[in-house]
Design an enzyme around this catalytic site. Structure first.
Site, PDB file in Angstrom:
ATOM      1  N   GLY A 100      10.966 -10.598  -1.611  1.00  0.00           N
ATOM      2  CA  GLY A 100      10.953  -9.670  -0.589  1.00  0.00           C
ATOM      3  C   GLY A 100       9.966 -10.307   0.492  1.00  0.00           C
ATOM      4  N   ASP A 221       3.308   4.574  -2.348  1.00  0.00           N
ATOM      5  CA  ASP A 221       4.620   4.102  -2.064  1.00  0.00           C
ATOM      6  C   ASP A 221       5.375   4.108  -3.608  1.00  0.00           C
ATOM      7  OD1 ASP A 221       6.351   2.045  -0.658  1.00  0.00           O
ATOM      8  OD2 ASP A 221       5.554   0.479  -1.320  1.00  0.00           O
TER       9      ASP A 221
END
Length: 440
Positions: A100, A221
């Site tokens: 990522g 998150d």
């Protein structure tokens, strides 16, 4: 298989009361990336250093020297880069578990060949990309929180490596990877109703632990990519790079840059930068909705009105017939209408536009515990019936008369949205430069 992180682009988002600013932040000497960082220069982050934070944990150190001089990390090992190369067989490409904006995650083994006398341990090793979206600040925050906090539903940080330009984190190996990988699989999904309840309960317990600390920690998150599963579908929260200490004393919130994942961020947080534990509760509501419907929080490949899952589906959570039409068909026959409506009602409450209308995570845990116990009893009945050669369907469409309004699980009439909950269209506040990006 193993620890897995979202490969989608990451964004920071901030909204001033008067205007928002866009600012490209290319790495020094490098071409700018397509990602856009939106920064609110008026919002203040907590200072960092070796001083204790309100939660009693050291604040994220400014640099690795500060980190190594701080006490409290006795259970976290410090590895060399050469040891990490040995653990991953020289970072072999076929050892990659995920990739990522932060960099790459590898599977590996730390054993006698890596460090003499070390008990053989399967690990997941995240290597920070210095040109990626996460920097030293997030890396240090992750070491700080996971190095200090221990709970069955938080992923365990085994150690870290920091040499020259190399920044690596070493976690326990979670053999089934992320919830994201399983929940949104088009074919072969193995997430039954009972497994989803179990995962939701474990995620709720992790958040309740953070919020219930002497001074709360806000995770900030929560998303399917950050929930990891072991071989028994036990779930753990991972990736604490955005975690923050909660408000202390007479403070009602923490003012900070708005960071997180678009689609999960609470509306009031996106609009003001005011962060509280109720922001996590909203994110949990989004997660619960995704698990009920088997759909992503944001997906522009869906019809226009369904792009934002919360805006489209939340008003339907109180309507039995409508809910039964949109529920994930892969769970067909695995739940009772009563249990389904209880979970739907819980998601509805967590997604309230009014933060004070959202339940505490401790209450969420209580509700899910009861549902899990009921589900276990129901599965036992099913097993007995199937062993006798009988089939059984666990759900049924409850009668619903639209002329009489909608009712919640307690039989009380309730509309799809209260008068005090005005709709907030946060999609208008986010750049469309990358339709696949999920970071706000």
């Amino acid at each position: 298989m193993g620890i897995c992180f979202s490969a989608q682009g990451q964004f920071q988002f901030s909204q001033n009361q008067n205007s928002s600013q866009k600012k490209k932040t290319p790495a020094p000497g490098k071409k700018s990336k397509s990602a856009v960082y939106l920064m609110n220069t008026d919002c203040k982050e907590s200072s960092v250093g070796g001083k204790p934070s309100p939660s009693g944990l050291p604040l994220p150190p400014k640099n690795i020297k500060d980190l190594q001089s701080n006490p409290g990390y006795e259970n976290v090992d410090i590895f060399t880069y050469e040891e990490m190369k040995l653990a991953t067989k020289q970072f072999r490409p076929d050892f990659i578990l995920g990739e990522g904006g932060f960099g790459v995650v590898y599977k590996g083994v730390v054993d006698e060949t890596v460090r003499p006398g070390y008990k053989s341990t399967k690990v997941a090793i995240k290597e920070l990309n210095p040109e990626g979206f996460q920097g030293d600040r997030e890396w240090l925050a992750e070491v700080n929180y996971l190095g200090q906090l221990s709970h069955p539903n938080l992923v365990k940080l085994i150690g870290y490596c920091c040499e020259d330009d190399h920044r690596l984190l070493v976690y326990e190996y979670m053999s089934l990877g992320s919830l994201e990988k399983h929940l949104f699989r088009r074919v072969g999904c193995t997430l039954t109703w009972s497994k989803r309840l179990k995962i939701a309960l474990h995620a709720a317990k992790g958040l309740a632990f953070l919020h219930g600390a002497e001074r709360s920690v806000i995770y900030r998150d929560l998303k399917t990519a950050n929930i990891l599963l072991d071989e028994c579908y036990n779930a753990k929260l991972a990736d604490f790079g955005l975690a923050k200490d909660g408000p202390s004393g007479d403070q009602t919130h923490v003012s900070t840059r708005v960071m997180g994942t678009y689609g999960y961020a609470a509306p009031e947080y996106v609009m003001t930068g005011h962060l509280t534990s109720r922001s996590d509760v909203y994110g949990f509501g989004v997660l619960l909705l995704e698990m009920l419907l088997g759909k992503r929080a944001m997906d522009k490949s869906r019809p226009c009105r369904e792009h934002n899952l919360v805006e489209w589906a939340r008003p339907l959570l109180n309507h039995n017939k409508k809910l039964l039409r949109i529920i994930d068909p892969r769970m067909d026959g695995q739940y009772t209408t009563k249990a389904l409506m209880k979970v739907a009602d819980l998601a509805y409450q967590c997604l309230s536009q009014n933060p004070k209308g959202r339940p505490l995570m401790s209450h969420v845990v209580e509700v899910l515990e009861t549902l899990k116990e009921d589900g276990n009893a129901q599965e036992e009945v099913m097993a007995n019936l199937h062993s006798r050669g009988k089939s059984v369907t666990l759900y049924e469409a409850a009668p619903c008369d639209s002329s009489q309004g909608t009712r919640n699980v307690d039989g009380q009439r309730r509309s799809g949205r209260s008068k005090s909950e005005a709709s907030v269209d946060v999609s208008a506040l986010v750049s469309d430069s990358d339709p696949e990006s999920t970071k706000v």
